[in-house]
Design a protein around this motif. Structure first.
Motif, PDB file in Angstrom:
ATOM      1  N   VAL A   3       0.848  -1.188   0.000  1.00  0.00           N
ATOM      2  CA  VAL A   3       0.000   0.000   0.000  1.00  0.00           C
ATOM      3  C   VAL A   3       0.885   1.239   0.000  1.00  0.00           C
ATOM      4  N   ASP A  52      -0.785  -2.290  -4.670  1.00  0.00           N
ATOM      5  CA  ASP A  52      -2.148  -2.806  -4.841  1.00  0.00           C
ATOM      6  C   ASP A  52      -3.191  -1.737  -4.558  1.00  0.00           C
ATOM      7  N   ALA A  53      -2.797  -0.688  -3.844  1.00  0.00           N
ATOM      8  CA  ALA A  53      -3.732   0.408  -3.539  1.00  0.00           C
ATOM      9  C   ALA A  53      -2.943   1.657  -3.189  1.00  0.00           C
ATOM     10  N   MET A  78      -6.785   0.284  -6.953  1.00  0.00           N
ATOM     11  CA  MET A  78      -7.735   0.927  -6.045  1.00  0.00           C
ATOM     12  C   MET A  78      -7.185   2.241  -5.498  1.00  0.00           C
ATOM     13  N   ASP A 101     -12.402   4.907  -5.158  1.00  0.00           N
ATOM     14  CA  ASP A 101     -13.014   3.591  -4.950  1.00  0.00           C
ATOM     15  C   ASP A 101     -13.544   3.379  -3.535  1.00  0.00           C
ATOM     16  N   ARG A 102     -12.789   3.815  -2.542  1.00  0.00           N
ATOM     17  CA  ARG A 102     -13.180   3.602  -1.152  1.00  0.00           C
ATOM     18  C   ARG A 102     -12.830   4.829  -0.317  1.00  0.00           C
ATOM     19  N   CYS A 117      -9.287  -3.350   3.835  1.00  0.00           N
ATOM     20  CA  CYS A 117      -8.217  -4.058   3.117  1.00  0.00           C
ATOM     21  C   CYS A 117      -8.714  -5.366   2.512  1.00  0.00           C
ATOM     22  N   ILE A 120      -9.496  -5.085  -1.157  1.00  0.00           N
ATOM     23  CA  ILE A 120      -8.397  -4.855  -2.108  1.00  0.00           C
ATOM     24  C   ILE A 120      -7.933  -6.179  -2.674  1.00  0.00           C
ATOM     25  N   THR A 121      -7.884  -6.273  -3.986  1.00  0.00           N
ATOM     26  CA  THR A 121      -7.423  -7.496  -4.644  1.00  0.00           C
ATOM     27  C   THR A 121      -5.964  -7.335  -5.046  1.00  0.00           C
TER      28      THR A 121
END
Length: 235
Positions: A3, A52-53, A78, A101-102, A117, A120-121
């Motif tokens: 992250v 990933d984010a 994301m 997204d979030r 979390c 999150i993919t």
């Protein structure tokens, strides 16, 4: 899972970063990347591809958030925005539409962060699920496009990509096909990114374990081989 937190003050992220690390996530905080992400050099793009984010700190002003999103939207799975008050969230949410997204509160509990979390993919998971889809393709049925609940614009986008299967269509080409005489603008580019993200979300919500659209920096979008063989265009 990795992250990235983009912030204007590293000290402001200490508690939030600590909670993420308690959940065993790799967390990187950066102030210098706030400006770099607005310019989006090749090096910055390659760096973003490792995460990933991306979490956008509450220390970053709203106008800067808009510029950041334009740069990073297509390069991270994301985007998460931290917020201090419900008023701030509702105001920004109206303006940024669906490009974030979030959302997560600055003082979110460990449990709230853990639940966030879970949505999150990781990139590795996306790749492995794609491999499974290819392996199982002969046993899969065809899905009519209308089954996914796509909007008209999302359907047109997919049909354009389907027609040019095996090729990448640039963002400019797709904007011209979707909006025709309206021309290509930064807002249209943002709307295109939203279309792509919405398509991916709707495919996932329908229980189809397949990445529908491939993204390549400098080349644009391409319908994935798995999704091309999975959907049925027309009657």
């Amino acid at each position: 899972m990795k992250v990235l937190i983009l912030t204007k003050n590293l000290l402001a992220e200490t508690i939030f970063q600590s909670k993420l690390q308690q959940l065993n996530y790799e967390v990187y905080c950066s102030t210098c990347l706030v400006n770099e992400c607005q310019r989006m050099s090749l090096e910055t793009t390659q760096l973003l591809s490792c995460f990933d984010a991306v979490i956008l700190s509450e220390t970053i002003a709203y106008q800067e958030i808009v510029d950041l999103i334009l740069g990073i939207r297509d390069h991270v799975p994301m985007i998460i925005r931290k917020y201090e008050s419900d008023f701030t969230k509702s105001t920004e949410e109206e303006q940024t539409e669906h490009v974030i997204d979030r959302w997560i509160r600055v003082n979110a509990s460990l449990e709230e962060i853990r639940e966030l979390c879970q949505t999150i993919t990781p990139r590795e998971t996306e790749q492995s699920s794609g491999a499974v889809s290819r392996k199982e393709r002969p046993e899969q049925k065809k899905y009519p496009l209308y089954n996914f609940g796509f909007s008209n614009r999302e359907s047109v986008l997919l049909m354009c990509l389907h027609e040019h299967q095996g090729q990448y269509l640039s963002r400019q080409e797709l904007c011209e096909k979707l909006w025709r005489e309206e021309g290509v603008t930064s807002s249209k580019m943002t709307a295109l990114s939203s279309c792509v993200r919405n398509i991916k979300e709707k495919v996932e919500k329908n229980g189809v374990k397949c990445n529908p659209i491939n993204t390549a920096w400098g080349r644009g979008y391409q319908i994935s081989d798995d999704f091309y063989h999975l959907i049925q265009i027309g009657t």
